[in-house]
Design an enzyme around this catalytic site. Structure first.
Site, mmCIF file in Angstrom:
data_model
loop_
_atom_site.group_PDB
_atom_site.id
_atom_site.type_symbol
_atom_site.label_atom_id
_atom_site.label_comp_id
_atom_site.label_asym_id
_atom_site.label_seq_id
_atom_site.Cartn_x
_atom_site.Cartn_y
_atom_site.Cartn_z
ATOM 1 N N CYS A 97 0.826 -1.214 0.000
ATOM 2 C CA CYS A 97 0.000 0.000 0.000
ATOM 3 C C CYS A 97 0.861 1.265 0.000
ATOM 4 O O CYS A 97 0.367 2.355 -0.274
ATOM 5 C CB CYS A 97 -0.897 0.032 1.226
ATOM 6 N N ASN A 145 -10.141 0.042 1.067
ATOM 7 C CA ASN A 145 -8.683 0.123 0.991
ATOM 8 C C ASN A 145 -8.258 -0.260 -0.425
ATOM 9 O O ASN A 145 -8.347 -1.424 -0.806
ATOM 10 C CB ASN A 145 -8.085 -0.832 2.025
ATOM 11 N N HIS A 170 -2.918 7.070 3.864
ATOM 12 C CA HIS A 170 -3.375 5.823 3.251
ATOM 13 C C HIS A 170 -4.764 5.504 3.799
ATOM 14 O O HIS A 170 -4.997 5.573 5.012
ATOM 15 C CB HIS A 170 -2.386 4.703 3.570
HETATM 16 O O1 UT7 Z 1 -3.447 -1.562 3.722
HETATM 17 C C1 UT7 Z 1 -3.095 -2.676 4.489
HETATM 18 C C2 UT7 Z 1 -3.196 -2.283 5.863
HETATM 19 N N1 UT7 Z 1 -4.258 -2.965 6.533
HETATM 20 C C3 UT7 Z 1 -4.871 -2.377 7.561
HETATM 21 O O2 UT7 Z 1 -4.648 -1.248 7.872
HETATM 22 C C4 UT7 Z 1 -5.819 -3.191 8.411
HETATM 23 C C5 UT7 Z 1 -5.628 -2.844 9.842
HETATM 24 N N2 UT7 Z 1 -6.533 -3.541 10.708
HETATM 25 C C6 UT7 Z 1 -7.857 -3.203 10.784
HETATM 26 O O3 UT7 Z 1 -8.296 -2.302 10.099
HETATM 27 C C7 UT7 Z 1 -8.720 -3.932 11.763
HETATM 28 O O4 UT7 Z 1 -7.910 -4.768 12.543
HETATM 29 C C8 UT7 Z 1 -9.836 -4.777 11.090
HETATM 30 C C9 UT7 Z 1 -10.870 -3.844 10.481
HETATM 31 C C10 UT7 Z 1 -9.210 -5.679 10.031
HETATM 32 C C11 UT7 Z 1 -10.530 -5.645 12.137
HETATM 33 O O5 UT7 Z 1 -11.006 -4.863 13.194
HETATM 34 P P1 UT7 Z 1 -10.759 -5.336 14.708
HETATM 35 O O6 UT7 Z 1 -11.494 -4.391 15.561
HETATM 36 O O7 UT7 Z 1 -9.269 -5.448 14.880
HETATM 37 O O8 UT7 Z 1 -11.484 -6.755 14.733
HETATM 38 P P2 UT7 Z 1 -10.859 -8.169 15.093
HETATM 39 O O9 UT7 Z 1 -9.991 -8.656 13.984
HETATM 40 O O10 UT7 Z 1 -10.259 -8.078 16.435
HETATM 41 O O11 UT7 Z 1 -12.152 -9.070 15.142
HETATM 42 C C12 UT7 Z 1 -13.166 -8.840 16.117
HETATM 43 C C13 UT7 Z 1 -14.282 -9.853 15.905
HETATM 44 C C14 UT7 Z 1 -13.797 -11.290 15.822
HETATM 45 O O12 UT7 Z 1 -14.745 -12.091 16.469
HETATM 46 P P3 UT7 Z 1 -14.484 -12.624 17.954
HETATM 47 O O13 UT7 Z 1 -13.238 -13.440 17.867
HETATM 48 O O14 UT7 Z 1 -14.331 -11.398 18.794
HETATM 49 O O15 UT7 Z 1 -15.729 -13.415 18.247
HETATM 50 C C15 UT7 Z 1 -13.821 -11.602 14.340
HETATM 51 O O16 UT7 Z 1 -14.030 -12.970 14.068
HETATM 52 O O17 UT7 Z 1 -14.942 -9.586 14.669
HETATM 53 C C16 UT7 Z 1 -15.013 -10.801 13.891
HETATM 54 N N3 UT7 Z 1 -14.949 -10.435 12.472
HETATM 55 C C17 UT7 Z 1 -16.044 -10.116 11.760
HETATM 56 N N4 UT7 Z 1 -17.333 -10.049 12.060
HETATM 57 C C18 UT7 Z 1 -18.193 -9.670 11.102
HETATM 58 C C19 UT7 Z 1 -13.853 -10.336 11.690
HETATM 59 N N5 UT7 Z 1 -14.209 -9.950 10.452
HETATM 60 C C20 UT7 Z 1 -15.555 -9.799 10.459
HETATM 61 C C21 UT7 Z 1 -16.496 -9.413 9.495
HETATM 62 N N6 UT7 Z 1 -17.789 -9.347 9.845
HETATM 63 N N7 UT7 Z 1 -16.139 -9.055 8.229
#
Ligand code: UT7
Length: 350
Positions: free
Chosen positions: A115, A285, A255
């Site tokens: 990115c 993104n 970004h």
């Molecule tokens: O350009 C490349 C750079 N990439 C980035 O900048 C990404 C950086 N990271 C993020 O933006 C965030 O970490 C995410 C948006 C990817 C995720 O947000 P988060 O608040 O860190 O969520 P998490 O990964 O901790 O997941 C929380 C919960 C999990 O469930 P449990 O384990 O708490 O029951 C996931 O399984 O959300 C669940 N989950 C979803 N639920 C519904 C993960 N993806 C989804 C989804 N829909 N699409």
């Protein structure tokens, strides 16, 4: 003081017309509009049509940038295309773009830095111009990641979209262009954003395809922590190099990975959101295309004016990061001519 500077004289962008909303994705996998909006700020993204590729999208944004700058493709000295989703592993997509533009014999280079690629490419262009070896360079950032998303991997599939942005940079003796920059890398975090198979480490065998190793995998939490740490640091270091402070920034163009990351970085830097370009809600993104897409929209919308100072900051696979403080030339033509299609003209997903 350098005697040559690299002025941004043209800009363009291309977003495929097909809009994919969060509700569209919720019909294909276990997710919801509420989850995606609250965790990332994304409402919708664009997906390329079957007849589109990274090359065709690069040509669309590149042509617009060249027309705006009044530069013929054959007048270019160099073409740089930042992407992590080229049409082929080889040849480099930059040569396809060069041929499709009709830029006969012009040097062309693909820059693959996740990115962060567009900011790396812009700094590279500035270095060639400052060194006196090039006068006119087309810098493109394009990504077509939708074909590398797996609907079995909801935490990644909901975040990405396709698009392209481009600028033309030209030599001038007026002090402007990139006046401070940082390029950084920490390969120890390589596994946090990776397409595991398809390269030489793990070729795209039947087994790799069956195990879904040819699509993007991301450790969202680790990347989130890295992003919130590195954006402020990269901005401060580039401002220091430019001999400037946060108050000198007219527009921060980060970004567009996640609205929460952008808001955190702006708050840490002490920048009000009115000075921050945000379009992650409409495009998701778009990786190496995200900074030039946001930049081109800011030009078109008249959010920036001749003589303004911009701060571009990106992070991504590698792990990598980059920042550039960019001064716009005082003699740029009038800005504010909108070319972004209004939302209701976009084509919904069939
Ligand atoms: O350009 C490349 C750079 N990439 C980035 O900048 C990404 C950086 N990271 C993020 O933006 C965030 O970490 C995410 C948006 C990817 C995720 O947000 P988060 O608040 O860190 O969520 P998490 O990964 O901790 O997941 C929380 C919960 C999990 O469930 P449990 O384990 O708490 O029951 C996931 O399984 O959300 C669940 N989950 C979803 N639920 C519904 C993960 N993806 C989804 C989804 N829909 N699409």
């Amino acid at each position: 003081m350098p005697s040559r500077y690299a002025s941004i004289t043209g800009w363009g962008h291309y977003a495929p017309p097909t809009v994919v909303t969060n509700d569209d994705l919720a019909q294909k996998m276990d997710t919801s509009d509420e989850w995606i909006r609250s965790r990332s700020g994304i409402r919708e993204r664009r997906f390329a049509g079957e007849d589109e590729t990274t090359a065709t999208m690069s040509v669309a944004s590149g042509r617009e940038a060249l027309e705006r700058a009044g530069v013929e493709p054959r007048e270019l000295d160099l073409i740089l295309v930042a992407t992590s989703s080229p049409d082929y592993l080889t040849p480099p997509v930059s040569s396809q773009v060069q041929a499709m533009l009709g830029a006969e014999g012009v040097g062309a280079m693909q820059i693959t830095v996740g990115c962060t690629g567009f900011v790396y490419a812009l700094v590279t262009a500035q270095q060639f111009i400052q060194a006196g070896t090039c006068d006119t360079i087309l810098v493109v950032g394009t990504e077509l990641i939708s074909r590398w998303l797996s609907y079995d991997n909801r935490s990644t599939a909901v975040l990405f979209g396709d698009g392209s942005g481009a600028v033309v940079v030209q030599a001038t003796d007026e002090p402007c262009g990139v006046v401070g920059h940082v390029l950084g890398s920490d390969g120890a975090g390589a596994e946090h954003i990776i397409v595991p198979a398809g390269g030489v480490a793990q070729p795209a065998t039947h087994e790799a395809i069956d195990d879904d190793l040819i699509n993007v995998k991301m450790n969202g939490r680790e990347v989130f922590k890295f992003a919130t740490r590195i954006m402020g640091q990269a901005l401060d270091e580039a401002l220091d190099e430019a001999g400037m402070g946060v108050d000198d920034i007219d527009l921060f163009v980060p970004h567009q990975a996640n609205r929460r990351i952008i808001e955190y970085a702006a708050k840490e830097a002490g920048l009000p959101m009115e000075k921050v370009a945000v379009n992650v809600d409409r495009y998701g993104n778009t990786s190496a295309a995200s900074v030039p897409l946001a930049l081109a929209e800011a030009f078109d919308d008249g959010r920036v004016q001749p003589g303004d100072t911009l701060a571009l900051v990106a992070f991504g696979a590698g792990l990598t990061w980059a920042s550039a403080i960019v001064e716009l030339a005082a003699d740029l033509p009038a800005l504010g001519e909108r070319t972004t299609p209004p939302q209701d003209e976009a084509t919904p997903l069939p």
